[in-house]
Design a protein around this motif. Structure first.
Motif, PDB file in Angstrom:
ATOM      1  N   ARG A  43      24.931   6.012  14.585  1.00 52.70           N
ATOM      2  CA  ARG A  43      25.306   6.349  15.962  1.00 52.70           C
ATOM      3  C   ARG A  43      24.841   5.249  16.895  1.00 52.70           C
ATOM      4  O   ARG A  43      23.649   4.976  17.002  1.00 52.70           O
ATOM      5  CB  ARG A  43      24.667   7.676  16.375  1.00 52.70           C
ATOM      6  CG  ARG A  43      25.093   8.838  15.496  1.00 52.70           C
ATOM      7  CD  ARG A  43      24.269  10.079  15.805  1.00 52.70           C
ATOM      8  NE  ARG A  43      24.492  11.088  14.770  1.00 52.70           N
ATOM      9  CZ  ARG A  43      23.740  12.170  14.620  1.00 52.70           C
ATOM     10  NH1 ARG A  43      22.718  12.402  15.433  1.00 52.70           N
ATOM     11  NH2 ARG A  43      24.013  13.024  13.653  1.00 52.70           N
ATOM     12  N   ILE A  53      28.061  12.356  11.890  1.00 54.62           N
ATOM     13  CA  ILE A  53      27.370  13.645  11.864  1.00 54.62           C
ATOM     14  C   ILE A  53      26.238  13.585  10.853  1.00 54.62           C
ATOM     15  O   ILE A  53      25.121  14.021  11.123  1.00 54.62           O
ATOM     16  CB  ILE A  53      28.352  14.791  11.532  1.00 54.62           C
ATOM     17  CG1 ILE A  53      29.331  14.993  12.693  1.00 54.62           C
ATOM     18  CG2 ILE A  53      27.599  16.084  11.219  1.00 54.62           C
ATOM     19  CD1 ILE A  53      30.458  15.972  12.395  1.00 54.62           C
ATOM     20  N   LEU A  76      25.709  19.059  15.659  1.00 53.83           N
ATOM     21  CA  LEU A  76      25.085  18.412  16.816  1.00 53.83           C
ATOM     22  C   LEU A  76      23.594  18.146  16.621  1.00 53.83           C
ATOM     23  O   LEU A  76      23.072  17.148  17.129  1.00 53.83           O
ATOM     24  CB  LEU A  76      25.278  19.274  18.066  1.00 53.83           C
ATOM     25  CG  LEU A  76      26.708  19.496  18.521  1.00 53.83           C
ATOM     26  CD1 LEU A  76      26.743  20.411  19.744  1.00 53.83           C
ATOM     27  CD2 LEU A  76      27.397  18.176  18.830  1.00 53.83           C
ATOM     28  N   PRO A  83      27.861  13.451  21.216  1.00 52.21           N
ATOM     29  CA  PRO A  83      28.940  14.178  20.547  1.00 52.21           C
ATOM     30  C   PRO A  83      30.180  14.294  21.433  1.00 52.21           C
ATOM     31  O   PRO A  83      30.074  14.514  22.645  1.00 52.21           O
ATOM     32  CB  PRO A  83      28.336  15.566  20.295  1.00 52.21           C
ATOM     33  CG  PRO A  83      26.866  15.371  20.374  1.00 52.21           C
ATOM     34  CD  PRO A  83      26.657  14.262  21.359  1.00 52.21           C
ATOM     35  N   GLU A  94      28.708  24.192  14.538  1.00 49.98           N
ATOM     36  CA  GLU A  94      28.585  23.237  15.635  1.00 49.98           C
ATOM     37  C   GLU A  94      27.130  22.850  15.860  1.00 49.98           C
ATOM     38  O   GLU A  94      26.823  21.671  16.093  1.00 49.98           O
ATOM     39  CB  GLU A  94      29.190  23.826  16.909  1.00 49.98           C
ATOM     40  CG  GLU A  94      29.250  22.825  18.039  1.00 49.98           C
ATOM     41  CD  GLU A  94      30.175  23.284  19.148  1.00 49.98           C
ATOM     42  OE1 GLU A  94      29.663  23.612  20.231  1.00 49.98           O
ATOM     43  OE2 GLU A  94      31.395  23.319  18.925  1.00 49.98           O
TER      44      GLU A  94
END
Length: 200
Positions: free
Chosen positions: A171, A165, A32, A177, A28
């Protein structure tokens, strides 16, 4: 849009590699904040760089992460490998079944904790994020083929967001996220009229 390719995991050792709460936290952190070095990961997960370095090597060994290039030793950056994983399909050995059940349980526990935290803290979010967040619950009637089609459709819906990701430039401004999860599991029932009664 085509479905994101699925990697069917048939090696119990690969499943055991992710059936570990710290390794999921490491994955994770990479999703992130990555790419990250072992020292960076340690900062995000609250563990020592040496411990994180060992877990990173295990995740790399089974293809869940890869070197991002540059650096060496604990200063070598790692990135998450973004692909869809499936297990528990087809014939399984007892060892593979146990490993798959363990990995599923750890993943589900992580997601349930995140959902509970969201439900407890969502009113602290801005109205835009609070109102956009959701979880759906329903019971529907499906054939096995329809349920498989639904799984494929969900994978296709998730795919463009997962690609971000690795592609930070994709993005959009104002994005952050978001945890995406969905499941469709056959309900156990023996009520009259449920389609399971004996036919002659």
């Amino acid at each position: 849009m085509s479905e994101q390719p699925s990697r069917v995991i048939a090696d119990p050792r690969a499943l055991m590699a992710i059936a570990h709460p710290l390794r999921l936290r490491i994955l994770e952190a990479l999703a992130l904040h990555g790419p990250l070095t072992a020292t960076d990961v340690a900062h995000h997960v609250g563990e020592s760089p040496a411990n994180c370095s060992w877990h990173l090597r295990q995740l790399n060994k089974y293809g869940f992460i890869a070197e991002a290039g540059g650096g060496s030793g604990r200063q070598r950056p790692w990135r998450m490998v973004v692909d869809a994983h499936r297990w528990g399909v087809g014939e399984e050995s007892p060892e593979l079944a146990r490993a798959g059940d363990a990995a599923s349980q750890v993943l589900i526990d992580l997601e349930y904790r995140a959902l509970r935290e969201w439900l407890m803290t969502r009113r602290q979010e801005t109205p835009e994020w609070r109102d956009a967040g959701f979880f759906n619950q329903a019971v529907g009637w499906c054939t096995p083929e329809e349920l498989d089609d639904l799984r494929t459709s969900l994978s296709e819906l998730f795919a463009p967001y997962l690609r971000r990701i690795e592609e930070a430039s994709a993005r959009p401004a104002g994005s952050r996220p978001v945890r995406l999860m969905g499941w469709g599991i056959p309900a156990a029932t023996s009520e009259p009229g449920d389609g399971t009664e004996e036919r002659t």
